[in-house]
Structure formats: C-alpha cells, structure tokens
Scaffold this motif. Structure first.
Motif, short mmCIF file in Angstrom:
data_model
loop_
_atom_site.label_atom_id
_atom_site.label_comp_id
_atom_site.label_asym_id
_atom_site.label_seq_id
_atom_site.Cartn_x
_atom_site.Cartn_y
_atom_site.Cartn_z
N ALA A 58 4.27 -6.15 -1.49
CA ALA A 58 3.45 -6.89 -2.45
C ALA A 58 3.70 -6.33 -3.84
N ALA A 59 3.29 -7.08 -4.85
CA ALA A 59 3.49 -6.63 -6.23
C ALA A 59 2.68 -5.37 -6.50
N LYS A 60 3.20 -4.51 -7.36
CA LYS A 60 2.50 -3.29 -7.72
C LYS A 60 1.14 -3.62 -8.31
N GLY A 61 0.11 -2.95 -7.80
CA GLY A 61 -1.25 -3.18 -8.28
C GLY A 61 -1.93 -4.39 -7.68
N ALA A 62 -1.29 -5.04 -6.71
CA ALA A 62 -1.87 -6.24 -6.09
C ALA A 62 -3.17 -5.90 -5.39
N GLU A 63 -4.11 -6.84 -5.43
CA GLU A 63 -5.39 -6.70 -4.75
C GLU A 63 -5.76 -8.03 -4.10
N GLY A 64 -6.67 -7.96 -3.14
CA GLY A 64 -7.17 -9.19 -2.52
C GLY A 64 -6.07 -10.00 -1.88
N ASP A 65 -6.11 -11.32 -2.10
CA ASP A 65 -5.13 -12.21 -1.49
C ASP A 65 -3.71 -11.95 -1.99
#
Length: 310
Positions: A58-65
C-alpha cells in the motif's frame, strides 16, 4: 598448451551448463498444484493481515480503506541495491489480476513469477514457503476482491551481478527451505503443543518475523542459528531487537505481555511501539486473540540467542 586451453574451455562450458541448470526457476509439483482449491475471501482477509501485505504494497502512510489499494512503490534500500515493492492489486495490466491461483502459489512458495523468472527475496517467499495450500487459496481469493490500482511500480535499482535474476536460482537452493526452523518447544515451561504449533506457523510462515529479526550472512541468507536473535536494520540505521527468551531482555516479558503488546502496542513498561513495528502491531491487532496468544507461546519456547551470537 593448446590442449590445456581446450580442456579449460570445455570445463568452463560444462560448469556454465551445470550452473544454468541448477539456477533454473522451480515450481510446485503437479500434485501440489492439483491440491490447490478456490479459497474463502473472509478467511483470506485474516491471512492478509497476518502476512503484512499492506505494509509493503500500500502507499506510504496509507490508512483505512487505502490500505487495501496495493499499488506498490515502497522502496527498500539494502547492501545489494534498492528494491521496490510491486503492484499486487487486481489490475490485470499492472498488478496480478491476470494471475491464476497456481501462478500466485508458485510466486509465494517458490519465488517464481508466471513468466518463469526468479523473484528477488525482498519478497519474503522464504517464509511464505511454509504457508498451507488452504491459506494460499484464501489469500488469493481475498486479493481478488480488492480494488485494481493502475500504474506499475518502478523497477528495482540493482547493479551487476545482482540484476541477473537467473543467479537467484542458486541462492534459492541454499536458502529456500519450507521446513520449520524450530522443530519443537524448548525450555521448562509447559505449553500446549497445538497452540505452540499455531504460533510457529504464524511467526515462521505468513508473519515472516524472521526476515527482519534474524541476522543475515554475506549472501543475504538468514543465519538460522541466530533465529529471531536481532539484526541490523536493512536500511543500515539502528538495530531490530532480539525477540527470543534471552535473560535480561525480551525473555523478561511474559506470554501475556507479548500478546497484549501485539494487541495494543504497549510494552510492559508502558512504552509504545515505534518504527516499522507500528505496522506489524496494527496488523497483529486484527487477528483473533487466540493467534496473538499462540505467537506469544511460540516466542516463549524457542532457543534463546545470547548477544555474542548476534
């Protein structure tokens, strides 16, 4: 002199041929492949979090969905060069959406891509090789439910000879082993064998804890004699701790302490998790309490690695 040169040339050709054969990518046997079954995506979600897939893809700093948008791109700087996590989303053009279950299982357990290339072990197939066929099927089914993300990740940045994938076949012959690292519980504490075995499976397999917590040799292979005994951080900054039951260190934590840390992120001293372990702890918190307890039981009953062996 001429005869000696001819002999040397022949020897070189034979050696090159043997090396070429030994470095060939491997795949599952027909029996293993035929045993794979369509999985359950709900069960696969638990495997997804246990395996930490979002932490790299996932993208760096991704959260939630956004944690379920697996477009890749994370850069891992190592002594061998910089590896870049690929797009493993359901995109058929840029991710793994066109892969079959057998393609997926070969990548996960043999480090071999659908087009027959050796994959770099920055993708921890040396641990995933210990995963069950059922979990592979479930994980594959879950990944199929996730969003397709457009765009390929950047290529790895590797110099010669590390940019030659064929040579990884020889590396895998030395370091790719699906057998358990720790064969049985050690120590005097009583432990439920089934619980310990579940913890071993999670730690040594999908959780791939050894990939960071175990030191590596000059070739990048894990030094199993110092299993989970701590290691220099891959980035070259700092050190990843020893998580064996060594006196005066992690060994002072109880099994309940470990399970609570994995759930909450708080240590017995009321400190909080930091660094890359934040992502791991957040993933572990999504697992059933019984799995965190199993991980703790395993970590309390493996050989302690004293600092001199690190």
């Amino acid at each position: 002199m001429k005869k000696a040169i001819i002999v040397l040339i022949l020897f070189g050709v034979i050696a090159a041929g043997v090396g070429w054969l030994l470095s060939a990518p491997t795949r599952m046997s027909d029996a293993e492949a035929s045993a794979l079954k369509a999985g359950d995506p709900e069960k696969g979600e638990l495997v997804f979090w246990a395996g930490g897939c979002a932490s790299c893809h996932a993208a760096k700093g991704a959260e939630g969905d956004a944690l379920l948008e697996l477009g890749g791109g994370l850069r891992l700087d190592t002594p061998f060069g910089t590896f870049v996590a690929p797009n493993i989303s359901a995109s058929e053009a840029d991710g793994i959406g066109a892969w079959s279950l057998i393609d997926f299982a070969n990548a996960m357990t043999h480090g071999t891509s659908p087009d027959g290339q050796n994959l770099y072990p920055s993708f921890p197939y040396t641990s995933y090789a210990r995963m069950s066929g059922e979990d592979l099927g479930d994980l594959y089914a879950f990944l199929k439910t996730l969003p397709a993300v457009s765009g390929k990740a950047a290529d790895h940045e590797l110099g010669f000879p590390f940019n030659i994938r064929r040579g990884l076949g020889l590396w895998k012959r030395m370091f790719l082993d699906p057998d358990p690292v720790v064969s049985a519980p050690v120590g005097t504490a009583e432990v439920d064998p089934a619980v310990w075995a579940r913890g071993r499976y999670l730690v040594e397999g999908p959780g791939h804890c050894g990939e960071c917590h175990t030191p590596r040799d000059f070739a990048g292979g894990l030094i199993l004699g110092s299993w989970l005994g701590g290691a220099p951080a891959p980035t070259g900054e700092g050190r990843i701790p020893d998580i064996t039951p060594v006196d005066g260190g992690f060994g002072s934590w109880s099994a309940a302490d470990i399970a609570y840390y994995l759930e909450s992120g708080f240590t017995p001293d009321y400190d909080s998790v930091g660094g890359e372990m934040v992502h791991v702890q957040e993933n572990m918190a999504r697992l059933p309490a019984s799995d965190r307890e199993a991980i703790a039981a395993y970590l309390k009953a493996i050989p302690a690695v004293v600092p001199a062996n690190n």
